[in-house]
Every structure is written in C-alpha cells, then in structure tokens.
Design a protein around this motif. Structure first.
Motif, PDB file in Angstrom:
ATOM      1  N   VAL A 128     -61.838  53.022  -7.769  1.00  0.00           N
ATOM      2  CA  VAL A 128     -60.492  53.578  -7.748  1.00  0.00           C
ATOM      3  C   VAL A 128     -60.118  54.071  -6.353  1.00  0.00           C
ATOM      4  O   VAL A 128     -58.942  54.045  -5.960  1.00  0.00           O
ATOM      5  N   VAL A 129     -61.105  54.501  -5.560  1.00  0.00           N
ATOM      6  CA  VAL A 129     -60.828  54.958  -4.191  1.00  0.00           C
ATOM      7  C   VAL A 129     -60.298  53.794  -3.353  1.00  0.00           C
ATOM      8  O   VAL A 129     -59.298  53.919  -2.631  1.00  0.00           O
ATOM      9  N   GLY A 130     -60.960  52.653  -3.471  1.00  0.00           N
ATOM     10  CA  GLY A 130     -60.496  51.474  -2.749  1.00  0.00           C
ATOM     11  C   GLY A 130     -59.138  51.006  -3.235  1.00  0.00           C
ATOM     12  O   GLY A 130     -58.296  50.544  -2.441  1.00  0.00           O
ATOM     13  N   ALA A 131     -58.904  51.118  -4.542  1.00  0.00           N
ATOM     14  CA  ALA A 131     -57.608  50.701  -5.091  1.00  0.00           C
ATOM     15  C   ALA A 131     -56.484  51.566  -4.528  1.00  0.00           C
ATOM     16  O   ALA A 131     -55.395  51.059  -4.213  1.00  0.00           O
ATOM     17  N   LEU A 132     -56.720  52.860  -4.395  1.00  0.00           N
ATOM     18  CA  LEU A 132     -55.706  53.754  -3.839  1.00  0.00           C
ATOM     19  C   LEU A 132     -55.429  53.446  -2.373  1.00  0.00           C
ATOM     20  O   LEU A 132     -54.270  53.324  -1.954  1.00  0.00           O
ATOM     21  N   ILE A 133     -56.495  53.301  -1.607  1.00  0.00           N
ATOM     22  CA  ILE A 133     -56.336  53.085  -0.161  1.00  0.00           C
ATOM     23  C   ILE A 133     -55.659  51.753   0.119  1.00  0.00           C
ATOM     24  O   ILE A 133     -54.639  51.682   0.818  1.00  0.00           O
ATOM     25  N   PHE A 134     -56.215  50.685  -0.432  1.00  0.00           N
ATOM     26  CA  PHE A 134     -55.694  49.363  -0.101  1.00  0.00           C
ATOM     27  C   PHE A 134     -54.462  49.000  -0.926  1.00  0.00           C
ATOM     28  O   PHE A 134     -53.685  48.131  -0.520  1.00  0.00           O
ATOM     29  N   GLY A 135     -54.280  49.646  -2.077  1.00  0.00           N
ATOM     30  CA  GLY A 135     -53.026  49.469  -2.794  1.00  0.00           C
ATOM     31  C   GLY A 135     -51.867  50.009  -1.976  1.00  0.00           C
ATOM     32  O   GLY A 135     -50.808  49.384  -1.865  1.00  0.00           O
ATOM     33  N   TYR A 136     -52.079  51.183  -1.378  1.00  0.00           N
ATOM     34  CA  TYR A 136     -51.060  51.752  -0.490  1.00  0.00           C
ATOM     35  C   TYR A 136     -50.824  50.848   0.714  1.00  0.00           C
ATOM     36  O   TYR A 136     -49.678  50.541   1.063  1.00  0.00           O
ATOM     37  N   LEU A 137     -51.911  50.419   1.373  1.00  0.00           N
ATOM     38  CA  LEU A 137     -51.762  49.568   2.553  1.00  0.00           C
ATOM     39  C   LEU A 137     -51.069  48.251   2.211  1.00  0.00           C
ATOM     40  O   LEU A 137     -50.231  47.752   2.976  1.00  0.00           O
ATOM     41  N   GLY A 138     -51.417  47.679   1.050  1.00  0.00           N
ATOM     42  CA  GLY A 138     -50.813  46.411   0.651  1.00  0.00           C
ATOM     43  C   GLY A 138     -49.325  46.528   0.367  1.00  0.00           C
ATOM     44  O   GLY A 138     -48.540  45.638   0.717  1.00  0.00           O
ATOM     45  N   ASP A 139     -48.912  47.635  -0.266  1.00  0.00           N
ATOM     46  CA  ASP A 139     -47.499  47.834  -0.568  1.00  0.00           C
ATOM     47  C   ASP A 139     -46.709  48.332   0.634  1.00  0.00           C
ATOM     48  O   ASP A 139     -45.514  48.058   0.758  1.00  0.00           O
ATOM     49  N   ARG A 140     -47.381  49.035   1.523  1.00  0.00           N
ATOM     50  CA  ARG A 140     -46.679  49.625   2.675  1.00  0.00           C
ATOM     51  C   ARG A 140     -46.628  48.681   3.860  1.00  0.00           C
ATOM     52  O   ARG A 140     -45.592  48.558   4.526  1.00  0.00           O
ATOM     53  N   TYR A 141     -47.736  47.977   4.137  1.00  0.00           N
ATOM     54  CA  TYR A 141     -47.807  47.167   5.354  1.00  0.00           C
ATOM     55  C   TYR A 141     -47.966  45.674   5.094  1.00  0.00           C
ATOM     56  O   TYR A 141     -48.015  44.887   6.044  1.00  0.00           O
ATOM     57  N   GLY A 142     -48.056  45.272   3.842  1.00  0.00           N
ATOM     58  CA  GLY A 142     -48.117  43.849   3.551  1.00  0.00           C
ATOM     59  C   GLY A 142     -49.434  43.418   2.954  1.00  0.00           C
ATOM     60  O   GLY A 142     -50.460  44.103   3.071  1.00  0.00           O
ATOM     61  N   ARG A 143     -49.403  42.253   2.295  1.00  0.00           N
ATOM     62  CA  ARG A 143     -50.588  41.742   1.601  1.00  0.00           C
ATOM     63  C   ARG A 143     -51.597  41.107   2.567  1.00  0.00           C
ATOM     64  O   ARG A 143     -52.802  41.166   2.350  1.00  0.00           O
TER      65      ARG A 143
END
Length: 527
Positions: A128-143
């Motif tokens: 879940v830690v990775g999901a939070l970090i990279f979910g944010y990065l993916g939605d904020r800065y791109g896939r």
C-alpha cells in the motif's frame, strides 16, 4: 448559463441531458440519510440479476465475440496494453518466487516454513505504501516515467535479494520489494486500459488481470527449468527475474505518454487557466467518494484473501503434504494457472452482459462447490481437475476487478484510487499464508514428522472467504459502462444505467465520475 454558476458547494453535476437541458445533481455523502441507505439496500437484489432487456441493451455496446473487438485497437493502444500487461505479469512472477521456493528458503536460511511465510505477509503489508507513492506520481506527473521508475527499482531489488545470506536480510529485501510491487498495479492497469476502445475493455480487463496467473505459470515453468537445475538454487530465480524488466523499460521509453492522461491534463488546465488543481480535486474526491473508497478496500480484501488463500500455500501442500515430485508439482500448478487464465478471460467478458456483481456471485458459488475435491482429493488426476475449476472461478472473479475498479473510481485519480484500494485489500489479507501455515500445524499427519494437513485448513479458510466475498459484492454498487455513458450524455434512459446505483447517487440512476464530467461539461460550454 456558465457551468461554474450552476455547481454549488452543496451539489455537484453528475448528469447532463443536452436535448432537454436537464442537469442532475449528486448528494454529498455526508448528507446521505437513513432513508437513502434503505432505498439503496432495497435496490441491491432487484438490480443484481440480468434481464432479457438489459442483455439486449448490452449487446448494442459490447460484441458477443470479444476477439473481433480487439481489432478496433490501433498499434499504439496495443503497445500500451502489452507493456502494462507484461509489467503486471512479471510483478506476479517476482512475488511468487518466494511461494514456489518456501521449502528451499527454509532449508537454506535455517528457518521453518512458517517463518518464511512472514516474508509474504511483509510484502503484502507494504504494498500500500508503494501504491500511495506511485499512484500519486502517476496521476500527478504521468504514467510513463512512473512506470519506468518502478521497473528500475524491481531490477535492483531482485538482484540484491539473490545475494542475501541471512533471514533478516531476506526480510529486509522483501520489505523493499513490497513497496515497489505495490506501485505496479495502479500505473500498469491505467497504462493498459485507459487508452483502449470501450467495447474491448471488458475482455482486456480479464486478460490484464490474468497477467497475475500468467506470471505464476511462468514462475512454475522457470522454477523447474532454472532453480531445479542450477547450482545456485533459489537465488538463480531472483537473478533471472531481474532481466526482462530492462526490456520493459526500453519499450515504455519509446512510447509516448498516455493519450488519455494528456487529454485529462489539457482539460484541467483549460478550466483552471493553466494551473494544476490536483490537490484541490483530491480533497473534493475524498469528500465525495469516501464511502466508495471504503467499499473498494473491503471488496479488494475479499478478493485478495481468495487469491492468496488458494495459491500461496498450495505449492507447499503439494510437496509437503501430498509428496508430489518436482515434475508432478509443476504439472498441477500449471493446470491451476491455465484454469485461472481461462476463467479470467471468459468471466470478464461475460460480465459485460450479465453484470459485474452477478458474474462475481456465480464465481463465488462455483468456487465454493469445488472446495471439497480441491482440499481432500490427493490423487493427481482428481486434484488437477478440481484445482483447474477452482482457479477458473477464483481468477474468473478477479478478471472483472480492473474494469470494475476503473468504473467505480473517479477518472482524475484512477491510478491512485485503484492502486490504493487494491493494495489496502492486500494489506488486510497479508496474513493469509501465515494463518494457514499456523493453523496447519494443529493438524499434523500421523507418522510423518513436519507434515501437516494444509488441504483441510485451506478448504475451511476459502469457504469463509467465498461467503464474505459473495455478501460484500451483493451489497455493493456497480457502474458497468460508466465511462461509456460519460462520453454519451444522452444515454441515461437506457436500461443498463437504470440498473446501476452507486453510493454517490443513492436512490437515483446513472452513477458517474463527477470530476470528469464537470471538466467535459465546462469545456463544452466554453466551446
């Protein structure tokens, strides 16, 4: 009338009939009353079962034969799907590298199997830690670069795991891997599915999700081909698994950013004078969708209990309890994953016509019927047949998950919400293998030291899981075709939308992503 002037703080636009000029509003979840909740619960059974009319309407939007629909994908959409699918497949292989080597790891690190199972629990807790970090990065800065970063980190940690010599170092590596693994699902599923044609999304959802089973199948094959023939044993599996992600990195770097993501960012900047509103929209999404988020976590907990409860300890049951040879174990595990792949694809496509919830319900009933032969028949032919159909139903239900989550999540936070819901469910179910291994020790097999009746424990455990998943699914919302209705504002009168009721739209029809619709509505008003 400008769009901004009709959206108040108390209500938000969720539906707009252009022909009639009619706007429907969403009631904030904090204002949902007990009568609203009773009305919602009263719709759960009537909307669960498909009707002839609803199936006929579904035929207008989804082809009966799914494979011609795949031809509607262009070459770029196909590559988006493949690179996301392969990343998810290899992520699964990396995870099951421990499940397939629990006996080898226990012997090499001088620990009981129960202790090695803690590594699986640790991975599931930290995803879940990775999901939070990279979910944010993916939605904020791109896939694109979020995807690349996850693959780079997987390469590094898999190489490092192959060199550990102590149990504590092994747990440390798997903890880091858990964070990295948690980042993959949200970004990979968004990359694979959000750019695909609507009529192909159900079948693609099934294919994508079964990357998990395909990764397990590849792990079984490579376990037999590499680990059983290498002087380095289980370490060779981890070193080998670090190679293919390098190819995925190169492939993704050659592809452009997700077209769907770029268009969403363009509309957001257009309505906000070029400024990003990510955090503002995130706050709005949490206030409007908190109940759905809670539900998605509970739903994913049931799904993850079903997969981990039926898979993680299964290889150990074959070798320890049933004393299968390496070849026999490979065949049985392969049969299980072939059943999983077939179920995921077939059931996911069927859900386009019979509904997401009803398809999951059928899988829970079918899976429950297979538990006794799966847990108590020790002969190879009987076990192979039962495990094929058990995994057909377990992963058949799982095949619906990517599209079901996508339809229930707001578009602006698809990678974040789907990833976090998935991994929080994983966290809740993280102790599955440890629970089964611990309970298994209470059922020793007479005359065989260190052998336990894992089949009995897994059968009881999975019976409880299927019952829970059935109940949570029947009581939950469904938004089948939600994205399609968003792109066609005049569709709210069709049967399918009338059968869909969500938490966000208690007592009314046509649930939708309010944030996504608001962007499109304001853009059309300006034009």
């Amino acid at each position: 009338m400008a769009a901004d002037s009709i959206v108040s703080q108390e209500e938000s636009v969720v539906s707009y009939d252009k022909a009639e000029g009619r706007i429907t509003y969403l009631k904030p979840q904090s204002q949902i009353t007990w009568s609203d909740a009773k009305h919602y619960l009263g719709t759960r059974l009537p909307t669960l079962f498909p009707t002839k009319r609803s199936i006929k309407e579904a035929r207008k939007h989804y082809p009966l034969n799914p494979f011609p629909a795949l031809r509607s994908m262009n070459w770029l959409q196909t590559q988006y799907f493949l690179v996301g699918f392969l990343a998810w497949t290899w992520d699964a292989l990396d995870f099951f590298a421990v499940s397939l080597n629990m006996t080898n790891l226990a012997r090499d690190l001088d620990r009981p199997v129960k202790d090695i199972s803690h590594a699986i629990t640790l991975v599931l807790l930290l995803r879940v830690v990775g999901a939070l970090i990279f979910g944010y990065l993916g939605d904020r800065y791109g896939r694109k670069y979020s995807f690349v970063a996850t693959m780079v980190l997987i390469v590094i940690i898999q190489i490092g795991t192959g060199f550990v010599t102590t149990f504590s170092a092994f747990l440390g590596c798997r903890a880091i891997f858990g964070i990295i693994m948690g980042s993959v699902f949200g970004v990979a599923s968004a990359t694979s599915l959000e750019n695909a044609p609507h009529k192909a999304k159900s079948i693609l959802s099934g294919i994508f999700q079964e990357g998990y089973a395909f990764g397990y199948l590849l792990g079984v094959v490579f376990q037999r081909a590499i680990v059983d023939n290498s002087p380095h044993g289980w370490r060779a599996m981890f070193w080998f698994s670090s190679g293919p992600p390098v190819l995925f990195i190169a492939w993704r770097l050659m592809l452009p950013e997700s077209q769907h993501y770029l268009e969403r960012v363009r509309l957001e900047k257009l309505e906000n004078d070029g400024e990003s509103q990510f955090w503002k929209n995130a706050k709005l999404a949490c206030s409007q969708y908190w109940l759905s988020m809670v539900y998605l976590v509970l739903l994913m907990a049931g799904f993850n209990f079903s997969s981990h409860g039926s898979q993680d300890l299964f290889p150990t049951m074959l070798t320890s309890q049933y004393q299968f040879s390496a070849d026999a174990s490979t065949v049985t595990n392969s049969v299980a994953n072939l059943g999983a792949i077939a179920g995921g694809i077939i059931v996911a496509h069927s859900s386009s016509f019979i509904g997401r919830r009803f398809a999951i319900l059928l899988c829970c009933i079918g899976g429950g019927a297979m538990l006794y032969p799966w847990g108590f028949i020790a002969n190879k032919s009987g076990l192979n047949a039962s495990v094929f159909f058990l995994q057909f139903f377990v992963q058949g239900a799982w095949g619906i998950v990517p599209i079901h989550l996508t339809e229930l999540a707001p578009a602006e936070f698809r990678a974040l919400i789907t990833g976090v819901a998935y991994q929080l469910g994983n966290m809740i179910s993280s102790a599955s293998s440890t629970i089964e291994a611990t309970l298994g020790e209470k059922f020793p097999i007479e005359g065989r030291e260190g052998a336990y009746d894992y089949g009995k424990v897994m059968c009881i455990f999975m019976g409880c899981v299927f019952a829970y998943l059935l109940i949570i699914t029947v009581l939950g919302p469904e938004n089948k075709g939600g994205e399609l209705r968003l792109s066609s504002p005049g569709m709210e009168d069709d049967v399918e939308s009338q059968n869909n009721v969500s938490f966000e739209r208690v007592g009314e029809i046509q649930p939708a992503s309010e944030l996504n619709f608001k962007q499109e509505f304001q853009h059309k008003e300006r034009v």
